[in-house]
Motif scaffolding. Structure first.
Motif, PDB file in Angstrom:
ATOM      1  N   MET A  43       4.296   2.741  10.574  1.00  0.00           N
ATOM      2  CA  MET A  43       2.886   3.073  10.348  1.00  0.00           C
ATOM      3  C   MET A  43       2.818   4.495   9.800  1.00  0.00           C
ATOM      4  N   GLN A  44       1.992   4.671   8.782  1.00  0.00           N
ATOM      5  CA  GLN A  44       1.731   5.987   8.214  1.00  0.00           C
ATOM      6  C   GLN A  44       0.228   6.235   8.280  1.00  0.00           C
ATOM      7  N   VAL A  45      -0.142   7.463   8.650  1.00  0.00           N
ATOM      8  CA  VAL A  45      -1.567   7.790   8.766  1.00  0.00           C
ATOM      9  C   VAL A  45      -1.886   9.131   8.127  1.00  0.00           C
ATOM     10  N   LYS A  46      -3.132   9.223   7.710  1.00  0.00           N
ATOM     11  CA  LYS A  46      -3.743  10.486   7.316  1.00  0.00           C
ATOM     12  C   LYS A  46      -4.996  10.634   8.174  1.00  0.00           C
ATOM     13  N   LEU A  47      -5.234  11.869   8.615  1.00  0.00           N
ATOM     14  CA  LEU A  47      -6.398  12.156   9.445  1.00  0.00           C
ATOM     15  C   LEU A  47      -7.308  13.143   8.742  1.00  0.00           C
ATOM     16  N   GLU A  48      -8.590  12.991   9.025  1.00  0.00           N
ATOM     17  CA  GLU A  48      -9.580  13.946   8.548  1.00  0.00           C
ATOM     18  C   GLU A  48     -10.628  14.089   9.649  1.00  0.00           C
ATOM     19  N   ASP A  49     -10.813  15.302  10.117  1.00  0.00           N
ATOM     20  CA  ASP A  49     -11.767  15.574  11.199  1.00  0.00           C
ATOM     21  C   ASP A  49     -11.522  14.695  12.420  1.00  0.00           C
ATOM     22  N   GLY A  50     -10.246  14.465  12.768  1.00  0.00           N
ATOM     23  CA  GLY A  50      -9.900  13.715  13.964  1.00  0.00           C
ATOM     24  C   GLY A  50     -10.017  12.206  13.827  1.00  0.00           C
ATOM     25  N   ARG A  51     -10.286  11.736  12.630  1.00  0.00           N
ATOM     26  CA  ARG A  51     -10.419  10.291  12.395  1.00  0.00           C
ATOM     27  C   ARG A  51      -9.394   9.846  11.359  1.00  0.00           C
ATOM     28  N   ILE A  52      -9.014   8.591  11.460  1.00  0.00           N
ATOM     29  CA  ILE A  52      -8.088   8.027  10.489  1.00  0.00           C
ATOM     30  C   ILE A  52      -8.811   7.931   9.152  1.00  0.00           C
ATOM     31  N   SER A  53      -8.268   8.609   8.143  1.00  0.00           N
ATOM     32  CA  SER A  53      -8.874   8.544   6.813  1.00  0.00           C
ATOM     33  C   SER A  53      -8.127   7.571   5.904  1.00  0.00           C
ATOM     34  N   ASP A  54      -6.869   7.289   6.246  1.00  0.00           N
ATOM     35  CA  ASP A  54      -6.094   6.323   5.479  1.00  0.00           C
ATOM     36  C   ASP A  54      -4.901   5.905   6.324  1.00  0.00           C
ATOM     37  N   LEU A  55      -4.437   4.696   6.120  1.00  0.00           N
ATOM     38  CA  LEU A  55      -3.232   4.247   6.797  1.00  0.00           C
ATOM     39  C   LEU A  55      -2.584   3.141   6.003  1.00  0.00           C
ATOM     40  N   ASN A  56      -1.297   3.045   6.170  1.00  0.00           N
ATOM     41  CA  ASN A  56      -0.519   1.958   5.594  1.00  0.00           C
ATOM     42  C   ASN A  56       0.569   1.582   6.574  1.00  0.00           C
ATOM     43  N   HIS A  57       1.107   0.395   6.374  1.00  0.00           N
ATOM     44  CA  HIS A  57       2.196  -0.071   7.227  1.00  0.00           C
ATOM     45  C   HIS A  57       3.206  -0.833   6.389  1.00  0.00           C
ATOM     46  N   GLN A  58       4.415  -0.835   6.891  1.00  0.00           N
ATOM     47  CA  GLN A  58       5.495  -1.624   6.313  1.00  0.00           C
ATOM     48  C   GLN A  58       6.081  -2.447   7.444  1.00  0.00           C
ATOM     49  N   ASN A  59       6.223  -3.737   7.198  1.00  0.00           N
ATOM     50  CA  ASN A  59       6.699  -4.669   8.224  1.00  0.00           C
ATOM     51  C   ASN A  59       7.988  -5.349   7.826  1.00  0.00           C
ATOM     52  N   ARG A  60       8.842  -5.495   8.775  1.00  0.00           N
ATOM     53  CA  ARG A  60       9.932  -6.457   8.733  1.00  0.00           C
ATOM     54  C   ARG A  60       9.817  -7.153  10.076  1.00  0.00           C
ATOM     55  N   SER A  61       8.905  -8.120  10.125  1.00  0.00           N
ATOM     56  CA  SER A  61       8.534  -8.650  11.426  1.00  0.00           C
ATOM     57  C   SER A  61       8.000 -10.079  11.325  1.00  0.00           C
ATOM     58  N   CYS A  62       7.739 -10.633  12.483  1.00  0.00           N
ATOM     59  CA  CYS A  62       7.198 -11.986  12.571  1.00  0.00           C
ATOM     60  C   CYS A  62       5.721 -12.004  12.166  1.00  0.00           C
ATOM     61  N   VAL A  63       5.191 -13.196  12.029  1.00  0.00           N
ATOM     62  CA  VAL A  63       3.800 -13.380  11.621  1.00  0.00           C
ATOM     63  C   VAL A  63       2.839 -12.728  12.608  1.00  0.00           C
ATOM     64  N   LEU A  64       3.142 -12.766  13.891  1.00  0.00           N
ATOM     65  CA  LEU A  64       2.237 -12.181  14.885  1.00  0.00           C
ATOM     66  C   LEU A  64       2.124 -10.672  14.692  1.00  0.00           C
ATOM     67  N   CYS A  65       3.231 -10.022  14.473  1.00  0.00           N
ATOM     68  CA  CYS A  65       3.239  -8.576  14.235  1.00  0.00           C
ATOM     69  C   CYS A  65       2.540  -8.258  12.916  1.00  0.00           C
ATOM     70  N   GLN A  66       2.806  -9.052  11.890  1.00  0.00           N
ATOM     71  CA  GLN A  66       2.164  -8.856  10.595  1.00  0.00           C
ATOM     72  C   GLN A  66       0.647  -9.026  10.700  1.00  0.00           C
ATOM     73  N   ALA A  67       0.208 -10.028  11.464  1.00  0.00           N
ATOM     74  CA  ALA A  67      -1.225 -10.267  11.627  1.00  0.00           C
ATOM     75  C   ALA A  67      -1.890  -9.110  12.358  1.00  0.00           C
ATOM     76  N   ALA A  68      -1.244  -8.590  13.393  1.00  0.00           N
ATOM     77  CA  ALA A  68      -1.803  -7.457  14.127  1.00  0.00           C
ATOM     78  C   ALA A  68      -1.884  -6.221  13.233  1.00  0.00           C
ATOM     79  N   ALA A  69      -0.855  -5.991  12.428  1.00  0.00           N
ATOM     80  CA  ALA A  69      -0.862  -4.849  11.509  1.00  0.00           C
ATOM     81  C   ALA A  69      -1.971  -4.997  10.471  1.00  0.00           C
ATOM     82  N   SER A  70      -2.177  -6.199   9.971  1.00  0.00           N
ATOM     83  CA  SER A  70      -3.236  -6.446   8.992  1.00  0.00           C
ATOM     84  C   SER A  70      -4.614  -6.216   9.612  1.00  0.00           C
ATOM     85  N   LEU A  71      -4.784  -6.633  10.863  1.00  0.00           N
ATOM     86  CA  LEU A  71      -6.050  -6.397  11.562  1.00  0.00           C
ATOM     87  C   LEU A  71      -6.302  -4.899  11.704  1.00  0.00           C
TER      88      LEU A  71
END
Length: 143
Positions: A43-71
């Motif tokens: 997981m990668q994040v950028k913050l602005e004023d204490g809030r998530i302003s952007d995020l991305n993720h990279q998965n090598r995982s099962c569908v359940l983990c991928q679905a949670a990351a997408s959510l």
């Protein structure tokens, strides 16, 4: 078991892969592994004023983990770390069979109710939240 766990709503959520990719110059990056099943998420994040302003993720995982990351990708931008932690705790309670109230934007957490009977898969669902929380903690210490 496979048909029970991999329902269409979870498959769609995983296939959407909202937030999949990398960020340029993130404030924090965190990679976690689930040694039980081999899932790995970054997981990668950028913050602005204490809030998530952007995020991305990279998965090598099962569908359940991928679905949670997408959510997370669908809902985490604009949120503070405390809300992400509460959401993760609510998800864990749901996986343990408890009834919890979730904010409307996190309604799709209910898709993961089918995982509650499969305790060995709980970590698959929680891993993206744990990685995000660690990344947020790292970003906070850098600020």
């Amino acid at each position: 078991m496979i048909d029970e766990l991999y329902q269409k709503n979870l498959l769609r959520l995983a296939a959407n892969a909202v937030g999949d990719g990398t960020l340029e110059n993130p404030d924090a990056t965190e990679t976690l592994d689930n040694p039980t099943c081999g899932d790995r998420i970054t997981m990668q994040v950028k913050l602005e004023d204490g809030r998530i302003s952007d995020l991305n993720h990279q998965n090598r995982s099962c569908v359940l983990c991928q679905a949670a990351a997408s959510l997370i990708g669908e809902n985490a931008v604009g949120r503070e770390a405390s809300e992400i932690s509460r959401t993760r705790d609510n998800l864990q309670s749901m996986l343990q069979g408890e009834t919890v109230q979730v904010k409307p934007e996190w309604k799709k957490l209910e898709f993961f109710n089918v995982v509650s009977a499969h305790k060995s898969r709980h970590n698959c669902v929680l891993l993206p939240f744990d990685a995000l929380i660690k990344a947020l903690e790292t970003a906070k210490t850098k600020a």
